[in-house]
Structures are given as C-alpha cells and as structure tokens.
Design an enzyme around this catalytic site. Structure first.
Site, PDB file in Angstrom:
ATOM      1  N   ASP A 460       0.803  -1.156   0.086  1.00 38.37           N
ATOM      2  CA  ASP A 460      -0.056  -0.093  -0.063  1.00 38.37           C
ATOM      3  C   ASP A 460       0.934   1.383   0.062  1.00 38.37           C
ATOM      4  OD1 ASP A 460      -2.506   1.684   0.474  1.00 38.37           O
ATOM      5  OD2 ASP A 460      -1.554   1.576   2.600  1.00 38.37           O
ATOM      6  N   LYS A 461       0.391   2.286  -0.257  1.00 38.99           N
ATOM      7  CA  LYS A 461       1.274   3.678  -0.297  1.00 38.99           C
ATOM      8  C   LYS A 461       0.831   4.426   1.051  1.00 38.99           C
ATOM      9  CE  LYS A 461       0.150   7.375  -2.408  1.00 38.99           C
ATOM     10  NZ  LYS A 461       0.407   8.468  -1.635  1.00 38.99           N
ATOM     11  N   PHE A 611     -18.853  11.546   4.292  1.00 39.25           N
ATOM     12  CA  PHE A 611     -18.132  10.906   3.054  1.00 39.25           C
ATOM     13  C   PHE A 611     -18.516   9.703   2.994  1.00 39.25           C
ATOM     14  CE2 PHE A 611     -14.581   8.384   1.536  1.00 39.25           C
ATOM     15  CZ  PHE A 611     -14.250   8.855   0.452  1.00 39.25           C
ATOM     16  N   ARG A 848      -5.770   4.006  -8.115  1.00 42.53           N
ATOM     17  CA  ARG A 848      -7.115   4.021  -7.936  1.00 42.53           C
ATOM     18  C   ARG A 848      -7.955   2.532  -7.779  1.00 42.53           C
ATOM     19  NH1 ARG A 848      -8.814   9.108  -6.508  1.00 42.53           N
ATOM     20  NH2 ARG A 848      -8.408  10.547  -8.116  1.00 42.53           N
TER      21      ARG A 848
END
EC number: 7.6.2.1
Length: 1173
Positions: A460-461, A611, A848
């Site tokens: 993961d980043k 959100f 994405r």
C-alpha cells in the site's frame, strides 16, 4: 442565488441535528486518498475480484435492507420479552479453547491432525502386540508421548492465560437499570435489552444503541483504541426522541429492529419505534464493546449485541492459518521416505520368507525359530506361524524397527526453532520503532522461513510508504496558486491564538503558511479576493467531523486545541484553517463555533452528508451568522468537477485543474472545495426528502445518496488544497535494496495516477531510465488492445525471455495501470495477458484500486507462478490483500489495527522490511532448510545401520541397540544440537547481508533445500551408514564380543558421527553451540553407561567390557574419519571450483575484505526468475 433571510431563523431552530448516515464509514479525506473500507462478511457467494458498484459483494450489511429473516428485535428495558422467542447470547465471553473436561480429548484431536502423529501412534500400538513386539512396550510409546506432552503443556499454558483474561473481563462491573434505578451488575450477567449507564472513561461492556448522553444535544465522544487501535475520538449521537428521557424517572418503552450480528465494525442498520414514532439508526448511533467513553460525563444505551455476538468478538478470529512453503516441500520428501521405508520393509520380509523356506528343515533346532515347544508334556508349535504369516509379521516388525525413518522429532524441533527465531526477530532493536514505541510482532510462528524466499512485494502507499501524517502545503483559491512555488525561507510558521473565557487557545500543531495568503486572510475582508479566501478557509474549518479538545499545558492561562478526527486529511485541513485565522473551537451535533480572525461566530449545522466511497465527497449545510444557508462540499476532483457549475467560473475551473495536476505531480494529495447558497424552499425540500429517505424501509442507503446528490450540485468552485503525506524514513533506500535483491515491488494505491507516479519517483520505485507503460482504459475491448500493444512493446524492448528480466537496469520496464482497467482485467480472460505483461516489468504501479482488487492482483500472481508473495499495508482496506498473500505484514500506523490483526507479522516502519527479509529471512530460511535435511540424514543413518544388521541376523529384526537407546536417539542424543544450530547459526553477518542484497537470491533459488540436496544427502547417508556398520563388524569379525557391546559401539559411533557432521557445517561458533554438540556426545556416553548399569535390562555391564579394549576406541575414530572424509573432500572441491554467492561472501568476511575495503567488488550469480507454472 436567492437569499431568504427571514426564514432561516426558524430553519436553524428546528433542524439542529439532521445528519445523513449514508456512509459506511465516516472518512472525509483527500481526493487522492479515497479508500473503500469494508469488513463485512461476504457470505456464501463467490467474490469476484475487481467488481465494483453498489451491488458488489464487497458491501457490508449496513448498505443492505433489513428483512425479518435477517433481523433481531430488541425491546427497550425488557430483557425477558427480548429473549422470550430467541435466547440471545449472554454477555459472558470466552476466548479460551479448552475446559478441564475437554482439554485432553480436544487437544489430542487437534494434535493428531498431523498425519505423522497418527503414523507413530499406529507403530506404538503394533509394538504392544506380542507377536510384533520389538522394543519394550513403554519405550515404544516414549517419543510420541514426549512430543504430545510438550505441545500439550504449551497449549495448556496459553489457554490458562486466556482463561485468566476471560475471568477478569467477565467479572467487571457495569451500571444496569434494575427496578427503576441503576445498580452494579457483572458484565457476564448483562442481557440484550437491558439499559446500561456508562460513566466518563468507562469501558463499554457490550454493543449498545445510544439513548441519551450528558450533552444536551446527545453527543458522546468515543475512543476506539481497544477495537481498532485508533486513538482519535469519534462522535456518536443519541436520537432526539430518546435524548430527553431519563430512564430512572421516565418509563422507556420501545422496540429496536436491527440486523443480525456481523463483523462489520463500521456498519449498523436498524429502526427504532418509540412513542409511536419510527426513527432510523445508523453507525453513528451505536457504541461497541471495548470502546471507552471520553469527554462525556455519562451515556445511557440499550444492549443490542452481547458476548460472543458483539462486533469486537466476531472480529476476534485472529490471522488465518498459513503453511510454510518449505514445510510443504518437506512433505514431498517425507512421502519419498515413506515409499522407501515400505520398500525396505518389503525387501526384509521377502528375504525373511526366502530364508525360512530355505531353512525349513532346520527350524526345529534353531533357537530363535523353535518350531516345537518341548517344555510341556504335550509337544506344540511355539513362536512360529508359518512362512506366509511370518513374512507379514516381519513386514510389520520392520515398520516398527525402522519407524524413525519418518522423523517425529523434526516437527517439535521445527516448532522450537521457530520460537527461537521469533524471539530474536522481536528483540532486534533495529526493527524497533521509536515513534510508536512498538517492537516487531511475530503473530504466525509457522512461516518464519518464508521470509527468505519472497519474490513479489505488494505494498500500500498511504501509511505504508508514507507517514500518513498530513501537512498542508499549498492551496489554489479562485484560480490563484498559493504556496506551491515558494521556498522555505519565504514561509513562516503560524502561531495564531484566540482568547476564550480569559484563556488563550492555541492549535496543538503548527503549520507553515504562505505570507501573501496569510495577509489576504487577515486584511482583505472587503475585496473579492478576500471573500473567496474567507469562504475557502471557512469550508475547511466547517466541512468535517473534527472534534476540538482543549489540552492543559504547564501554563494555566494557555490551553492547546487538539483536533481529533478519523481522517488525518481532515486534521491537516482544520489545522491549516486555524493557522490562517479560522479556528474551530467548539462542535456539537447542532452547531459549531469558529473564531474568524478574532471574532467568534456560531454556525448552525443544519445537515451533514458524511463521506462515502460512492460519492467520494462530503457536504455540510450551515446556517450562517448573516442569516444565509450555505452548502459547503469537499471531495475528490474526479467527482467534484462533475457537480461544479463551470459556466459561473470557467477560467477559475481551468486554472484549478492545472494547479491540481501540478500538485499531483509533486506527490501531494488533492482536494477540491465548492459551495453554494440555498433558498428556504430548497432547504425545506431537502429536509423533507432527507426525512423520507432516512425512514425508508427499502433502499434507504440509495435514497440517502440520492438526497445528498440533489443538494451537492451547481456549486461554485472555491479552490483546491494540496496536502503532503511525507515518505517514511528510509523508504527510497529500502525499495532500492529490495530491487537489487531481485524482489519485484508492486505498489497498490487508491491515489490518483499523478500522485502515485510522483511518490514512485521520490521513493526510487520509478527511475528516469525506466520505460513506462500506462494502461488507462474505459472498456474491455480497449483494455485488451492496450495490453496486447504493451506486450508487443515489452518483447521488442526485452529481446530475452521474461524469465531473464533482471530487477534493475537500463532496460527496466514499469507498468502503471488504473483501477478501472483492472475491473475488466480481473473479471475476465485478460488476467493471463496482464500477467505476461507484468512478467517483463520490474515495477508495477496500480492506481485507484479498491480493496478487493488488491487481493485480486495478489491472487493473479499466486495462480500463475510458484513465487512467494508478501503484502504489506496499514489500513482496513489492506486486510484482504494481506490475507491473500503468502506472507502478510501489517504496519502499526495511523489507520487502526485491522491490518495488524489480520497479518502474520507486524512492524512500525516500511524500512524494517529490509532487515526482516534480507537478514532474518535469509537466516531463517538457511537454518530451517539445513535443519530439515540434517534431521532426515541423522534418522536415516540409524535406519540403515539397523538394516545392515538385519542382513546378518537371518532377517529376524532383533536389534543390537537397546530399546532405550533407540528411543532416546532422537530425543536426547541428537536433538539439542540441531535446535541450537537452527536458532543461532549465521552463515553471513548482518553487515554483509545488508551491504549486498544479492545474497538474498539463494532463498529465491531454493539453494538451501531442494531435490538435488535431498538425494545427495541420502547418498552421503548411505555411505556413512556402511562405514559405521561394517568397520566394527570387520574389526570384531572373529572375536567373542557380545551383541550388546557391539550395539553400544554402533550407538556411540552414530551419535559421534552425526554430531561431528553437524560441527563441520556450523559457521558461527558460540559457547552454547559447543555445549550442545559436544555435550550431546558426553550425554550419550553417560546414558549408555547408565542403561548398561541396570541389572534388569539386557546388556548389563556391556559398555565396560567393550570400552576396555583399544580396538573399541580405534573403531570410533576410524568410523568418524572414513565416513566424513568423502563429504569433506567434495565440499572443499565445490567451494574451490564452483563457489556460491554465500561462500564467496563468507571468504570475504574471513579475510575482512568486505568490511575493510570500500572498493572491494564481489561478483554474484545473476538473479534469474524461476520458470512459470
């Protein structure tokens, strides 16, 4: 826009706490960091990786509608009626596996899942039969009993600790409404339907729906650190229909219809009927077991899930069990040895049958095959069943005698070695994270050696490569860029403060500000530019779920404001707004207070759409001090530009798009902000639509999203923000080391492509010399064409096969693909095409991507290659990827502990991956590979000696070794040295392994354990057994030595041989290693002497008769030299003629070339990918 001021006052008074719960989890974050979080159970339907949309299997139950079959009914303050139809789970929890009654049968049942244990149990049972008894009945059971006992003691101790923890937890006290007043009651006695009161800093005993709190608006602040590791406070709300009721005074009666218990800690779906009114309940109305109440005097709720049905307990299943690749390959050799054992036993039984047929006329007089018994008056057959049955019995007896060919001690040795290896990994101070004060965690002991064979790393980043600590860097406001082009000397650190009730409030964190923008925000109130800046920072301060908390300081006149929230992005934006003079100082469910340039202003919160992963934005409806109603919206650029009215400010939109591209190229996370005013009629329409959607029985989630979409439209763009998520310390160097080691690094992130590419360059994942291939497609056909074209291009760039593609170099290729393309790739026949393309690439960057797509990518590699995969992440959206990979690593960072709880190993920083793999992984693999081969060798040599002896004893399977020596051989005589060496030996130093990452290659190439080494070891074992057996036979051929004496000689010879063999291979000696190896030889002598000193055992005093002759000691010396000489010669020749990388590096260490000479060059073997499946 229309402005109806007179109406807004009544609007504000009647709509103070309207909230839209359309989100699965409240997480308003930057556009580049949108993450879909879901821990819901997938059910029985197959999950298709790459699928998206509201009907995806990835959606939790909170997004689905409640049917009667999938719901439970809870009656408020009426536990008897609640549990009348269905007896719901009590609140007592049990994490322990056993009870006093079930421990023995269940533990044995679990241990005998290992087929080898069943094998040894059958052998022990066969040895109890009179006609098959070879060893003493007690001695035959000892090895298996010892292994079972050691494991049972370990399991019992672990379960005792769980029992103790359960007892403490179950006996805690809570206040429960009984007979009209709150009384103390043990947690384990709480029932579903009871009303419970929690005091400040109290722990929640079960999953409860909030009914009322000490805050007049019904707000409660919850800390979920015990549940998911997040220390930031979350806001939960009581419904206004129950907030004003006091359970001690007012009779509360009502009914809650909620979903059945599930694991989704971020979702809750229910309806409550109270006072004839039906209200909806969502995730913000429930507080979960294990959470703590903070900054709230008290809270009252009704228990809806208790005990093992609480969400915390349903998520307490631990990490999935994984099996070591090395152990899987070892089973192949165990099967080969099993067939060899059967062949050996068959040969002995056939030979025995032939011998019996050949000597059938002599059986009456041969002592050990007396056919007739003359001891009684009547002559009868004695100890003979005919040559056919005798062959069968001989076969079974052979299995008993040669049983140690299958090494039972190997399993317990591997467990102990893994525990030792885990201890040293945990105690490694170089993997200690000072920031979080956390050590390395080893959560799965059975795959330590897999760390030395990794070929693919999926990372993961955000929060894994980066710190996930956001810093506001720049902003584009009304088409003007502020901050991105400024150098550090032009920036200053903001230190704004406000006066509240005689005390100074100052933000806890300081933010670098742009002087020009700061001046405009302070002094440009009446200019158009100043108004845009005002609206922009007002949006940042108001459009969030941040809770401001005042923290005491050493100065009693000053307090620090700590902004608590679920998203680091939101925190950074609110701190930035405060730095520019828009300081959020108070929040309730009905209003917020913002200090705007020294003036306190109250804004009524008329509505809040949080959100969610579909809209990728959030919005707030505010009643402003000037009697206007405004909608502020912030979110990802991909969704925001679709709802902005570009006709109002086309030039501003275009300028903002250019700035966004620039920010993304700098590696910043971006967020777009917009707003519009609402008329009274629009607000009333929204309010009625919201209430209808919120009370809908069917399609509530979709209706709420539609309501949010209706108000989030025709916006005027205010600007965009750029937030920096800094790389963690040492990430570029770590990725470079991994690539040099031949490990392919794939980064899977939810960020924008430009942001991901920028981070790729700064982390050295991407280099300027790489050829980049970008796949961005909106249809399956175009995606297929792009993949085929890219594959053709790769073949032209790389003339050799993909298997020869090295990890780094001028011809390296980087593949960049987005989540939309992956939808088509992972759902169809394009998987193979993507894999072929990725095989040519040293770097793959996926942008994405959704959580299930991450798991799908890992699955793609696992299904198409035998290479080992490792996944590393820090968030709940990385769980599926971590569980799919062969090795899963969780980062204990800013996003909770879901990743850690699902992982095999956990650590604080990405850079620790380098010492974990290149040092500990290398050591673990090398040690375990050698230990397996050595254990197979040391057991096989004894079997061969017993086999040679059978050839000289008419295949009767009488044994020269005493029963106890045969049993103690694997337990005492030879077990300790291999365990010590397996834990402590180091083929190379840490410095060398870190300096030369290429030395990781032997693990990838399986150089420490493979078929070739297995067969070479077996051939060497055969030779050593011949020497060990025949040297004493020839030396004592015409002597009168008894069988017990020569048996002791064989015992000592084999023990000395296998220990000296081990000593030849030890690289790093320590006093513990010396004590283990030479001490085992001494212990064997002591045991043999002790056994021969017991008058009731056969072979009394045999060792003393044999050892009195010089021939005995000469045999021991000559056996050791003759047996090991070929091995020594071959080993020396190979190391001289064809040295491996490790041998070259070891020689360099020996002569200090690698340490002392900075110019020394060592030529390593090329890193070659193994063939694909």
């Amino acid at each position: 826009m229309e402005n109806n001021s007179p109406v807004t006052d009544s609007i504000m008074m009647n709509s103070s706490s309207i909230r839209s719960m359309s989100s699965n989890r409240s997480r308003a974050s930057g556009g580049g960091s949108v993450r879909e979080v879901n821990l819901g159970e997938f059910g029985s339907k197959p999950v298709r990786y790459g699928s998206q949309g509201p009907d995806s299997e990835g959606y939790g139950t909170s997004q689905k509608e409640i049917s009667d079959e999938d719901s439970r009914v809870v009656y408020l303050s009426d536990p008897e009626r609640t549990n009348e139809k269905f007896e719901f789970s009590g609140n007592s929890i049990r994490t322990a596996k056993y009870s006093i009654v079930t421990f023995l049968p269940r533990n044995l049942f679990e241990q005998f899942h290992r087929v080898a244990y069943i094998y040894f149990l059958v052998i022990a049972i066969l040895n109890q039969l009179p006609m098959l008894a070879v060893f003493g009945r007690g001695a035959s059971i000892l090895p298996l009993a010892f292994v079972l006992l050691v494991t049972a003691v370990k399991d019992a101790y672990e379960d005792y600790r769980r029992h103790r923890s359960d007892r403490i937890e179950n006996n805690r006290l809570a206040l429960v409404l009984l007979d009209g007043q709150f009384q103390e009651k043990k947690w384990k006695e709480i029932k579903v339907g009871e009303i419970i009161k929690i005091s400040s800093s109290g722990t929640i005993p079960c999953d409860m729906v909030l009914l009322s709190t000490s805050d007049p608006t019904g707000v409660a602040y919850i800390q979920t650190i015990n549940l998911d590791g997040e220390s930031n406070l979350k806001t939960r709300y009581a419904k206004q229909e129950t907030q004003m009721k006091m359970p001690e005074k007012d009779s509360i009666s009502g009914m809650i219809k909620c979903e059945k218990p599930n694991r989704n800690i971020y979702g809750f779906h229910a309806n409550m009927e109270i006072d004839g009114k039906r209200v909806s309940l969502g995730p913000s109305n429930i507080i979960l077991r294990g959470c703590e109440l903070k900054n709230t005097s008290w809270a009252i709720g009704v228990a809806v899930y208790a005990g093992r049905e609480t969400k915390a307990m349903l998520n307490n299943s631990g990490a999935p069990s994984k099996r070591s690749r090395l152990e899987t390959r070892m089973n192949r050799e165990i099967i080969i040895l099993s067939f060899f054992l059967v062949a050996l036993c068959t040969l002995v039984s056939i030979c025995a049958g032939v011998w019996l047929r050949h000597h059938k006329d002599e059986l009456n007089t041969i002592p050990f095959y007396r056919k007739l018994d003359f001891s009684e008056g009547e002559i009868e057959d004695y100890n003979y069943y005919g040559w056919g049955l005798e062959m069968v019995f001989t076969f079974l007896m052979s299995v008993i005698v040669y049983q140690i060919m299958i090494p039972i001690s190997l399993y317990i040795s591997m467990e102990l070695v893994r525990v030792g290896q885990a201890y040293f990994m945990i105690q490694d101070n170089r993997m200690y994270d000072e920031t979080s004060k956390s050590r390395f965690q080893c959560r799965a002991l059975n795959i330590n050696e897999d760390l030395g064979q990794i070929k693919y790393v999926f990372s993961d980043k955000t929060g894994t490569l980066t710190e996930n600590k956001m810093e506001f860097q720049c902003a584009s406001i009304w088409g003007v860029d502020y901050g991105s082009g400024k150098s550090d000397p032009q920036e200053e650190v903001a230190g704004c403060s406000v006066q509240v009730d005689g005390q100074v409030l100052r933000p806890k964190m300081k933010v670098k500000v742009d002087p020009v923008l700061l001046n405009i925000s302070k002094n440009g109130k009446h200019s158009d530019e100043g108004k845009h800046v005002h609206d922009f920072f007002l949006a940042l301060a108001a459009c969030n779920t941040i809770v401001p908390l005042a923290v005491e300081t050493s100065d009693p006149a000053m307090k620090l404001v700590d902004y608590q929230g679920e998203s680091p992005d939101e925190q950074a934006l609110v701190y930035a707004a405060a730095a520019y003079g828009f300081m959020l100082i108070e929040r309730t469910s009905g209003h917020i207070v913002i200090d705007v340039q020294g003036e306190r202003q109250r804004f009524n919160v008329l509505g809040l759409h949080e959100f969610d992963s579909d809209r990728k934005r959030m919005s707030v409806i505010l009643g402003c001090p000037d009697n206007t109603v405004k909608v502020f919206v912030k979110g990802a650029d991909t969704t925001m530009f679709g709802i902005i009215d570009k006709s109002l400010s086309l030039n501003v939109v275009r300028a903002t798009e250019l700035h966004l591209h620039s920010y993304s190229s700098m590696g910043l996370r971006t967020l777009v902000v917009g707003m519009r005013e609402m008329s009274a009629s629009e607000f009333e329409e929204w309010q009625s639509s919201y209430e209808a959607a919120n009370t809908a029985v069917i399609g509530r989630a979709a209706l709420l999203r539609k309501v949010a979409g209706n108000v989030e439209k025709n916006l005027t763009i205010l600007g965009a923000s750029g937030i920096e998520d800094k790389l963690q310390e040492g990430v570029p160097e770590a990725i470079e080391s991994l690539r040099v080691a031949g490990i392919k690094v794939w980064v899977l992130t939810g960020d924008k492509q430009e942001t991901a590419i920028s981070i790729g360059y700064s982390s050295k994942l991407l280099t300027n010399s790489m050829t980049q291939i970008v796949i961005n497609n909106k249809s399956k056909e175009s995606c297929k064409r792009s993949l085929e074209a890219a594959l053709t291009r790769c073949k032209s760039l790389t003339p050799h096969n993909a298997e020869e593609n090295i990890g780094a170099g001028a011809s390296a290729i980087a593949l960049i693909i987005d989540g939309t393309s992956l939808v088509y790739v992972l759902d169809g026949e394009l998987e193979e095409l993507l894999f072929q393309l990725a095989s040519y690439c040293s770097v793959v960057l996926c942008c994405r991507v959704a959580p299930l797509q991450k798991a799908g990518i890992v699955s793609l590699i696992k299904n198409n290659t035998d290479d080992m995969t490792l996944a590393i992440g820090d968030g709940a959206n990385d769980v599926s990827m971590i569980q799919m990979a062969d090795v899963g690593i969780g980062i204990s960072g800013q996003e909770g502990r879901q990743a850690v709880m699902a992982s095999d190993f956990a650590m604080g920083q990405f850079r620790f991956l380098v010492p974990l793999l290149l040092v500990h992984g290398h050591w673990n693999y090398q040690r375990m590979g050698y230990m397996i081969l050595y254990n197979l060798y040391r057991n096989a040599i004894l079997v061969f000696v017993l086999f040679w002896y059978a050839l000289f004893t008419a295949f009767t399977l009488t044994t020269a070794l005493t029963d106890w020596s045969s049993m103690l051989y694997s337990i005492i005589y030879t077990s300790v040295p291999t365990i010590v060496v397996g834990i402590l030996d180091k083929d190379l130093s840490r410095v060398t392994l870190m300096k030369y990452p290429q030395l990781y290659g032997p693990g990838q190439r399986q150089e420490s354990y493979n078929k070739k080494l297995f067969w070479v070891t077996m051939i060497d074992t055969l030779w050593q057994s011949i020497v060990a057996f025949f040297v004493p036979v020839l030396a004592y051929w015409e002597s009168e030595i008894d069988i017990s004496s020569i048996g002791d000689l064989w015992t000592l010879a084999v023990v000395i041989l296998v220990n000296v063999h081990l000593a030849m291979d030890v690289i790093r000696w320590s006093w513990i290693t010396h004590a283990a190896i030479w001490g085992s030889i001494v212990a064997t002598f002591i045991c043999v002497i002790a056994i021969d000193s017991l008058t009731f055992l056969p072979g009394y005093w045999a060792i003393f008769h044999a050892a009195g002759e010089a021939k005995f000691w000469f045999c021991l010396l000559s056996i050791t030299i003759a047996a090991l000489a070929p091995r020594f010669v071959v080993k020396a020749f190979i190391q001289h003629a064809r040295p491996s990388d490790i041998q070259i590096a070891r020689e360099g260490e020996k002569f200090r070339n690698l340490r002392d000479s900075q110019t020394a060059e060592v030529e390593m073997n090329p890193i070659v990918d193994p063939p694909r499946r």
